[in-house]
Scaffold this motif. Structure first.
Motif, PDB file in Angstrom:
ATOM      1  N   ASP A 168       0.828  -1.209   0.000  1.00 28.14           N
ATOM      2  CA  ASP A 168       0.000   0.000   0.000  1.00 28.14           C
ATOM      3  C   ASP A 168       0.862   1.260   0.000  1.00 28.14           C
ATOM      4  O   ASP A 168       0.564   2.229  -0.710  1.00 28.14           O
ATOM      5  CB  ASP A 168      -0.924  -0.002   1.219  1.00 28.14           C
ATOM      6  N   GLU A 169       1.927   1.230   0.805  1.00 28.69           N
ATOM      7  CA  GLU A 169       2.795   2.399   0.929  1.00 28.69           C
ATOM      8  C   GLU A 169       3.486   2.720  -0.390  1.00 28.69           C
ATOM      9  O   GLU A 169       3.700   3.905  -0.728  1.00 28.69           O
ATOM     10  CB  GLU A 169       3.829   2.141   2.028  1.00 28.69           C
ATOM     11  N   ASN A 170       3.825   1.694  -1.177  1.00 29.93           N
ATOM     12  CA  ASN A 170       4.579   1.904  -2.422  1.00 29.93           C
ATOM     13  C   ASN A 170       3.710   1.784  -3.667  1.00 29.93           C
ATOM     14  O   ASN A 170       4.231   1.775  -4.790  1.00 29.93           O
ATOM     15  CB  ASN A 170       5.732   0.900  -2.494  1.00 29.93           C
ATOM     16  N   GLY A 171       2.397   1.696  -3.475  1.00 31.12           N
ATOM     17  CA  GLY A 171       1.491   1.647  -4.612  1.00 31.12           C
ATOM     18  C   GLY A 171       1.648   0.428  -5.477  1.00 31.12           C
ATOM     19  O   GLY A 171       1.462   0.502  -6.700  1.00 31.12           O
ATOM     20  N   SER A 173       0.488  -3.237  -6.796  1.00 32.20           N
ATOM     21  CA  SER A 173      -0.760  -4.005  -6.906  1.00 32.20           C
ATOM     22  C   SER A 173      -0.548  -5.494  -6.681  1.00 32.20           C
ATOM     23  O   SER A 173      -1.499  -6.227  -6.416  1.00 32.20           O
ATOM     24  CB  SER A 173      -1.395  -3.786  -8.285  1.00 32.20           C
TER      25      SER A 173
END
Length: 786
Positions: A168-171, A173
C-alpha cells in the motif's frame, strides 16, 4: 432457500404481530441456514440487520434454538461454518493453480497424506483482500499445514500484514512487484516502511526469507512441469543479504526488548516472597467477599426476605506493611426486579413491559442476585484496606468501549500507574464482566449517574484463584504458562507417592508435557501450592455441581481435551485471560524504582525464576534442566534426579495413589532404585534446612539451601534458620578477627539469606492466619438514598 426468501417468509408469517413477540424457531432457523449457506456468520446482530423491524427479544430465542440444533457453542467462531473455514471455501478464493497444487491437500492424487489448513487459517486467508498476496499466503499454508493452527495462524498474520502495508505504501498491486533487494534494504535502513511498526520493520526480512525458502524447498520436490505451473506464486528470494546485515534492525529491537524484560525481571525476582504473599492475602480477601455474598444469598432465599437486602461482614486484612487492619465491608443484594425498580426511581426506565409481565430476566425461576459494594468502614483504627481492584473497574480496564471519554479515562489510568500498554485487558467471556447486557443497563446507569459499585463476586474470586494458582506453580517450579494450563483432574497429571524415603512420607508430583516434548516430565511443588490446587478444585466442583470437572479443550491442539483446572464456562482458559488474571491480582503490588506498576506476565514469572537461579551462579545447563528446556544439554550433575513434594493425600480426591514401597517390590529396576538413590541426598525427595526442596533434577545451589529459589520455606522450621544465622554471625566475628575478607563476605551473604528466609516465613504465617478467618454476616437496616 435464499436469504431474501427467508426474510420474506418471516415477514409474511408475522404480519400484524407485536415486534417484540418471539418469531417461531423454525422461521429463524431458515434465515440462519440461509446465512450459513451464503458463507455468512449468523449472529443476533446480523439477524437484526436483515430484520430491522423486530426487537432483539423477538429473535434471540430462535437464534439460540438454531445454534443448539447445530451443536454450536455460545461463542462459536466464524470459521465453524465450513462455507467460511472449509477447504472448498479456500479453493473458491484462490487461483486455479493453487486449488490443484501438487503435494498439498488439493493435490488430485492426495490419499490422505496431506491435511487441509485449519478452518481458522482458511478464514484468515479469505480476509486478505489482495489476490496475489492471498494466493502466496494460501500456498504457504498448504505447504506448512502440519505446523498446527496456532503457529501457522501467527506466522501468517506476522508475514501478511507488513507485506500488505509495504504494498500500500509503495502503490504496488501485486506482491510479486516487490524487489526485496531494494525495498527490504530500504526498510532495514529506515528509509522505507514508515507505516510499519518497529517490530515489523525488524522482522520483515526474516519473514520474507522464511516464505521464500519454504517455496524453494517446495519447488525442489516438484517435477519440472509442476514447478513451472506453480512458480509464479513463489516470492522472489533476497539475493544480497550481506547489505542488510549492516543495519540489522532486528538486533536493535531484540536488544531493546531484552533490556526492558531484564529491568522488569530484576524487580520481580527480588520480590518473589512479597509477590506470593500479596497474591495469597488478596485471594483470601476475594474469598471472603465470595463467601459473604453466597451466605447472604442463601439467607435471603431460605427466609424469602425482600430485596434489596443490606448486610455487612467484618474482616482483618493482612497488609503489606505488617500491620493488620480491621474493617467492615458494606454490601447490598439486588435482583433484576428490585434493581429495575430502583433505577426507575432514579430516573431510568427500560424493559417496563417485561417487568410488568414478570418474564425474561424478571421471571421468578430465572432470579439471580447481584452484590453492590457500598464501602469499607474502619473498626478501631482509622485505617482501611479496600479492595485493590476497584480502580480497575472505575477506569474501564476490562471494557472495550470506544467512546472518547472511556478511552481517555483508561489511558490516564494506565499512564498514572506506569503501564506501558494502553490496550484493554483481555478476558474470557464470563470472567470479570459476566452480567447480561440488559441487566447491566440498569447497573451502568446507577454506576455512572449515581456512583454505585456492583461487584461480580463469583468471577472476582475465580479470577483471583486462577491467578494465585499460576503464581504459586510458576514461582515454585518455574513452569511455563502452557504447562500450568495442563494441570488437570487426571491421574496421569497429578500423582501421589506414598511410603517414600527414610520417613515413609507422602510426596506429590505434577506431570506435564514441556514445550517441544512428547513425554510428561516432573514438576515439584510445596504444600502451600498443593493447598491452592485443592482450593481451585473445590471451587470448580461447587460451580459445576459435579465431583469430576467437565472435560474441556486446551488452548493448544497439541493437548487433547481433559478435566483442566483452569477452565470457566466450559472453556479452557487461554493465556491472554490468565495474563489478565495475573495483572488483576497483582495490580499495584509490585512497583519498580520509579513507583510504576510492573506490567506482570506469566513469562515474567518464569523469567524471574530463571534469573533467581542465575544470580546464584548456577550454570546455564543446569537451569535448562530445571526448566525443562530442550536446546541446552546438561553437562554437569551434582546429584541424581529425584522426586519431591509434600502434599496431603486426604485433601485431593482426583489423584492416583501409588504405594511406592509396593511398586519397589514389583519394579525394583525403576522405582526401587530411585528410592535407594534418593535417601539422604539433596534433591526433590529431601527435607532441607528451613523448608522443602522442590528442584526436580539436581542441586543448583551446590547444597547452599538457604537463599536457593528451590527451597520452599516452612515456618515450623524457623528455629533451623535462626540457628544458622547465629552460627554465621559468629563466623563473621571470627573471620574479621582473622582478617579473612572473603570468608567474612560469604558469611554476611548467609546472614542476609537467613533474614530474607525468616521474613518470608513471617509472611507465610500471616497469610495462613489471614486465610483462617471466619466471617459472619450482619443484616443492616435499609439505607435511604443509595
Amino acid at each position: 432457500m435464499t436469504i431474501d426468501e427467508a426474510v420474506t417468509r418471516i415477514k409474511s408469517a408475522t404480519a400484524g404481530t407485536n415486534k417484540s413477540k418471539p418469531v417461531a424457531d423454525e422461521l429463524i432457523a431458515d434465515l440462519c441456514d440461509a446465512l450459513w449457506n451464503a458463507a455468512e456468520y449468523p449472529q443476533i446482530q446480523l439477524l437484526r440487520e436483515h430484520l430491522p423491524f423486530f426487537h432483539e427479544r423477538a429473535i434471540t430465542a430462535g437464534f439460540h434454538a438454531w445454534r443448539k440444533l447445530r451443536g454450536l457453542h455460545l461463542h462459536y467462531p466464524r470459521w465453524a461454518n465450513p462455507f467460511i473455514g472449509g477447504p472448498m471455501a479456500l479453493a473458491a478464493r484462490v487461483s486455479p493453480e493453487i486449488a490443484t497444487a501438487p503435494l498439498t491437500f488439493f493435490d488430485p492424487a492426495n490419499d490422505g497424506r496431506w491435511s487441509p489448513p485449519h478452518p481458522k487459517v482458511v478464514a484468515y486467508l479469505a480476509s486478505i483482500a489482495n489476490q496475489s498476496l492471498r494466493d502466496s499466503m494460501a500456498l504457504y499454508s498448504l505447504i506448512k499445514s502440519s505446523l498446527g493452527d496456532q503457529p501457522l495462524y501467527c506466522r501468517l498474520s506476522s508475514y501478511a500484514v507488513p507485506i500488505r502495508k509495504l504494498m500500500d505504501e509503495n502503490g504496488l498491486s501485486s506482491v510479486h512487484d516487490i524487489d526485496p533487494d531494494d525495498l527490504l534494504l530500504r526498510v532495514s535502513e529506515r528509509t522505507a516502511g514508515s507505516t510499519l511498526t518497529l517490530n515489523q520493520q525488524s522482522a520483515i526480512v526474516l519473514g520474507w526469507n522464511t516464505l521464500a525458502n519454504a517455496f524453494l524447498e517446495y519447488g525442489e520436490c516438484l517435477s519440472e512441469p509442476q514447478r513451472q505451473d506453480i512458480a509464479r506464486f513463489f516470492l522472489r528470494p533476497v539475493q544480497k543479504r550481506y547489505r542488510m546485515h549492516r543495519s540489522r534492525p532486528s538486533i536493535v529491537v531484540r536488544d531493546s526488548a531484552r533490556r526492558s524484560v531484564k529491568a522488569k525481571t530484576d524487580v520481580v525476582h527480588t520480590q518473589f516472597h512479597k509477590l506470593r504473599f500479596m497474591a495469597k492475602i488478596r485471594c483470601n480477601q476475594a474469598a471472603r467477599l465470595y463467601q459473604a455474598v453466597e451466605s447472604a444469598s442463601e439467607t435471603v432465599a431460605a427466609n424469602s426476605l425482600p430485596l434489596p437486602y443490606y448486610f455487612s461482614y467484618d474482616e482483618t486484612v493482612a497488609t503489606e506493611s505488617g500491620r493488620p487492619v480491621q474493617q467492615r465491608v458494606l454490601l447490598t443484594l439486588w435482583d433484576a426486579a428490585s434493581l429495575w425498580d430502583h433505577a426507575v426511581e432514579k430516573g431510568h426506565s427500560t424493559g417496563a413491559e417485561a417487568r410488568k409481565r414478570q418474564v425474561g430476566r424478571f421471571a421468578p425461576e430465572r432470579r439471580r442476585l447481584f452484590a453492590e459494594y457500598r464501602g469499607t468502614e474502619a473498626i478501631g483504627s482509622p485505617l482501611t484496606a479496600p479492595f485493590w481492584f476497584l480502580d480497575l473497574y472505575s477506569n474501564d480496564v476490562f471494557t472495550d468501549r470506544k467512546t472518547a471519554d472511556t478511552k481517555s479515562r483508561r489511558d490516564r489510568f494506565f499512564k498514572q500507574h506506569g503501564y506501558a500498554s494502553r490496550n484493554v485487558w483481555e478476558q474470557m467471556a464470563g470472567l470479570l464482566k459476566p452480567m447480561r447486557r440488559n441487566i447491566s443497563t440498569n447497573m451502568r446507569f446507577l454506576e455512572r449517574e449515581h456512583g454505585y459499585r456492583f461487584l461480580y463476586h463469583e468471577s472476582i474470586y475465580a479470577t483471583s484463584l486462577f491467578a494465585h494458582m499460576v503464581i504459586r506453580v510458576q514461582t515454585i517450579s518455574g513452569a511455563r504458562i502452557g504447562e500450568v494450563q495442563q494441570v488437570a483432574q487426571n491421574s496421569e497429571c497429578i500423582k501421589q507417592l506414598v511410603n517414600v524415603g527414610p520417613k515413609a512420607g507422602s510426596r506429590w508430583v505434577l506431570r506435564m508435557i514441556p514445550k517441544g516434548r512428547k513425554e510428561r516430565a516432573d514438576y515439584f511443588i510445596d504444600e502451600d501450592t498443593k493447598n491452592v490446587l485443592t482450593e481451585v478444585v473445590s471451587f470448580q466442583r461447587r460451580i459445576t455441581q459435579t465431583k469430576k470437572l467437565p472435560v474441556v479443550r486446551h488452548q493448544s491442539t497439541r493437548y487433547g481435551p481433559d478435566r483442566y483446572l483452569l477452565q470457566w464456562n466450559g472453556l479452557g482458559l487461554d493465556q491472554a485471560s490468565l495474563n489478565t488474571a495475573l495483572r488483576f491480582l497483582l495490580h499495584g503490588a509490585i512497583l519498580d524504582s520509579s513507583g510504576n506498576c510492573v506490567h506482570m506476565t506469566t513469562h515474567l514469572l518464569r523469567h524471574g525464576f530463571a534469573t533467581e537461579m542465575a544470580s546464584m551462579k548456577v550454570p546455564v545447563e543446569v537451569i535448562a534442566k530445571i526448566l525443562h528446556q530442550r536446546h541446552l544439554e546438561v553437562t554437569q550433575y551434582y546429584s541424581q534426579p529425584t522426586r519431591q513434594q509434600v502434599m496431603d493425600a486426604a485433601e485431593l480426591l482426583f489423584v492416583e495413589r501409588i504405594d511406592v514401597a509396593a511398586e519397589a517390590v514389583r519394579s525394583p529396576d525403576e522405582i526401587g532404585r530411585m528410592l535407594r538413590e534418593a535417601e539422604g541426598q539433596i534433591g526433590a525427595l529431601t527435607e532441607v534446612i528451613g523448608g522443602t526442596c522442590v528442584v526436580s533434577n539436581l542441586c543448583p545451589a551446590k547444597f547452599a539451601c538457604i537463599g536457593c529459589a528451590g527451597n520452599a520455606p516452612d515456618p515450623e522450621r524457623r528455629y533451623q534458620i535462626e540457628t544458622k544465622r547465629s552460627w554465621a554471625l559468629e563466623q563473621i566475628t571470627w573471620a574479621h578477627r582473622e582478617q579473612l575478607a572473603a570468608e567474612e563476605r560469604q558469611m554476611r551473604r548467609v546472614v542476609q539469606d537467613c533474614e530474607l528466609l525468616l521474613e518470608e516465613m513471617s509472611l507465610i504465617e500471616r497469610a495462613r492466619e489471614d486465610q483462617a478467618q471466619q466471617i459472619s454476616i450482619h443484616q443492616e437496616e435499609p439505607h435511604g438514598g443509595k
